[in-house]
Scaffold this active site. Structure first.
Site, PDB file in Angstrom:
ATOM      1  N   GLU A  59       0.516  -1.166   0.145  1.00  0.00           N
ATOM      2  CA  GLU A  59      -0.156  -0.063  -0.321  1.00  0.00           C
ATOM      3  C   GLU A  59       0.741   1.064   0.296  1.00  0.00           C
ATOM      4  OE1 GLU A  59      -3.892  -2.078   2.017  1.00  0.00           O
ATOM      5  OE2 GLU A  59      -2.241  -0.838   3.874  1.00  0.00           O
TER       6      GLU A  59
ATOM      7  N   GLU B  10      -6.198  -8.766  -0.511  1.00  0.00           N
ATOM      8  CA  GLU B  10      -6.845  -8.590   0.767  1.00  0.00           C
ATOM      9  C   GLU B  10      -8.444  -8.167   1.039  1.00  0.00           C
ATOM     10  OE1 GLU B  10      -4.665  -5.939   2.998  1.00  0.00           O
ATOM     11  OE2 GLU B  10      -3.030  -6.001   2.449  1.00  0.00           O
TER      12      GLU B  10
END
Length: 481
Positions: free
Chosen positions: A143, A300
């Site tokens: 991220e 995720e």
């Protein structure tokens, strides 16, 4: 094969537990796990002292149970020794304050020393696992995010500007620096837009946002180059953060990757709405599919309540399944749930996984197992499905950043405007592709370009033939400003 799995952290648990976890995963239909994206301290406990033995054993156990592995390069969260080696590698926030150790993503993305340590650990991992039959791919970092305003970034920004404009005369003309007598006569005079400088020149502000985006693209590319060289048979990805994230041009970040993956959390500790906004979740999926105009993965997917200091709302019975099939309907070719087992310590103790803290199967495990059984039967039939939609929406990161610097009106919000058009179509079951401004538009009946504030000539030249050939174009106020 439809990749179905979990994010797993064997380093958090006693080694004698690993076989039990692998057995439970296999029974639930899990065939893929992601490992090691936050394990730098275990992989390199001291500079140059690499230890892969523990990870080798974990991978061996998983592979024995039919489970493939995606490895994460661990540069999102450095060990204390790395940051102690480079005290000036901590990010400086927009308020001019330098961060300190204690969270993650504290590093400055332009810092040469930090990037070198990142290249070293990436190469060591790649060389060790290039021929491991269980390892199928790599996730770069985690991220990527967080602009930095440190002296290193200021110098790099000045160099970026020199390459972009060539001369200070060209830069001064483009930014209109004659206003307030801000004409620059040396590249070294150009600041970064920290809060202490007040409201910045809009041109400077927009270019700094572009620069920071390019910096992360280059940070990622260094690791891509290593992985391509050392292990060319394994795919490369990064876990993106959907439509909501606005600091990096995701079209550029996706370009060198084999597949886009992203992290989807409809319910977290920061959003306590009773009902999930399914249109907004769908927008995230369509944005991720649009980055490379191909199927994407969920790296995720939420399985339990999310939160750091506070506990979020637990997914209701059936919501894991609902979110799984919503993602597949929008083009997902893989589903990896975060996380396998809820951590007993650290910042994410309240970020629940498939298993509870005690590690025993419960309702969420049963739902995972049911989904796994369904996908084992249907996975091959849905793999690689193509979304053929009649409508495209143009997403411009330049426009998004320009509005961050100049909102135009206190009640105006570009992402909200964009979402309102998308939601109107979603509520009528009209499929939408999210595309960049240079996309081939010939396949669409309708193109929507909300508030295209930044309108380069190239974009106008792309839109003109679309309309001339019978396509319908909808735009709004605040376009071509």
């Amino acid at each position: 094969m439809f990749h179905f799995g979990v994010d797993y952290y064997p380093e958090h648990w006693p080694e004698e537990r690993w076989a039990t976890d692998a057995q439970l995963m296999q029974a639930a239909g899990v065939n893929t796990v992601r490992l090691a994206e936050f394990a730098w301290s275990f992989l390199e406990p001291e500079a140059g002292d690499f230890d892969f033995d523990w990870l080798d054993r974990a991978i061996e156990i998983l592979h024995a149970h039919g489970i493939q592995v995606i490895l994460g390069t661990p540069t999102a969260s450095a060990p204390p020794w790395v940051m102690a080696m480079f005290p000036d590698s901590y990010k400086v926030n927009e308020n001019g304050q330098r961060r300190t150790y204690g969270n993650r993503c504290e590093f400055c993305p332009t810092h040469a020393g930090y990037r070198e340590r990142g290249r070293l650990v990436t190469r060591a991992m790649a060389e060790h696992y290039a021929d491991n039959p269980a390892v199928i791919g790599w996730q770069i970092d985690n991220e990527l995010n967080g602009r930095c305003y440190c002296p290193n970034c200021r110098a790099a920004f000045q160099n970026w500007l020199r390459e972009r404009y060539g001369t200070l005369e060209t830069l001064n003309a483009a930014w209109g620096t004659i206003f307030w007598s801000h004409v620059y006569t040396e590249w070294s005079q150009i600041p970064v837009p920290v809060e202490t400088g007040g409201v910045p020149n809009p041109g400077l502000d927009l270019d700094f946002r572009r620069f920071m985006s390019d910096t992360f693209v280059h940070f990622q590319q260094e690791q891509v180059d290593i992985l391509r060289q050392v292990c060319p048979m394994q795919f490369i990805t990064h876990n993106f953060m959907g439509f909501n994230f606005d600091q990096i041009d995701y079209f550029k970040l996706a370009q060198p990757l084999d597949v886009v993956t992203w992290d989807n959390y409809p319910r977290t500790g920061w959003r306590l709405e009773k009902e999930v906004n399914h249109a907004y979740v769908a927008l995230g999926h369509d944005t991720m599919r649009g980055l490379k105009r191909q199927p994407f993965w969920l790296m995720e997917e939420q399985s339990g309540s999310g939160g750091w200091q506070t506990v979020g709302i637990n997914p209701r019975p059936g919501e894991m399944r609902l979110w799984t099939y919503q993602a597949i309907a929008h083009g997902a070719d893989a589903m990896i749930y975060f996380r396998w087992r809820t951590a007993r310590y650290g910042t994410e103790q309240y970020w629940h996984g498939v298993l509870y803290h005690h590690g025993q199967p419960g309702r969420r495990y049963d739902e995972l197992k049911a989904i796994g059984g369904e996908l084992q039967r249907a996975g091959e039939k849905i793999l690689g499905a193509e979304n053929r939609n009649p409508v495209a929406m143009i997403l411009s990161y330049d426009t998004r950043w320009a509005f961050q610097g100049q909102q135009n009106h206190v009640d105006f919000h570009y992402p909200a405007l964009f979402t309102s058009y998308y939601k109107a179509l979603h509520n009528r079951n009209i499929g939408v592709d999210i595309v960049p401004s240079d996309a081939d538009l010939s396949r669409y009946r309708l193109v929507i370009a909300p508030a295209l504030y930044i309108l380069p000539q190239e974009t106008a030249d792309n839109l003109r033939p679309f309309v001339q050939n019978g396509g319908m174009l909808i735009t709004t106020a605040r376009s071509a400003v």
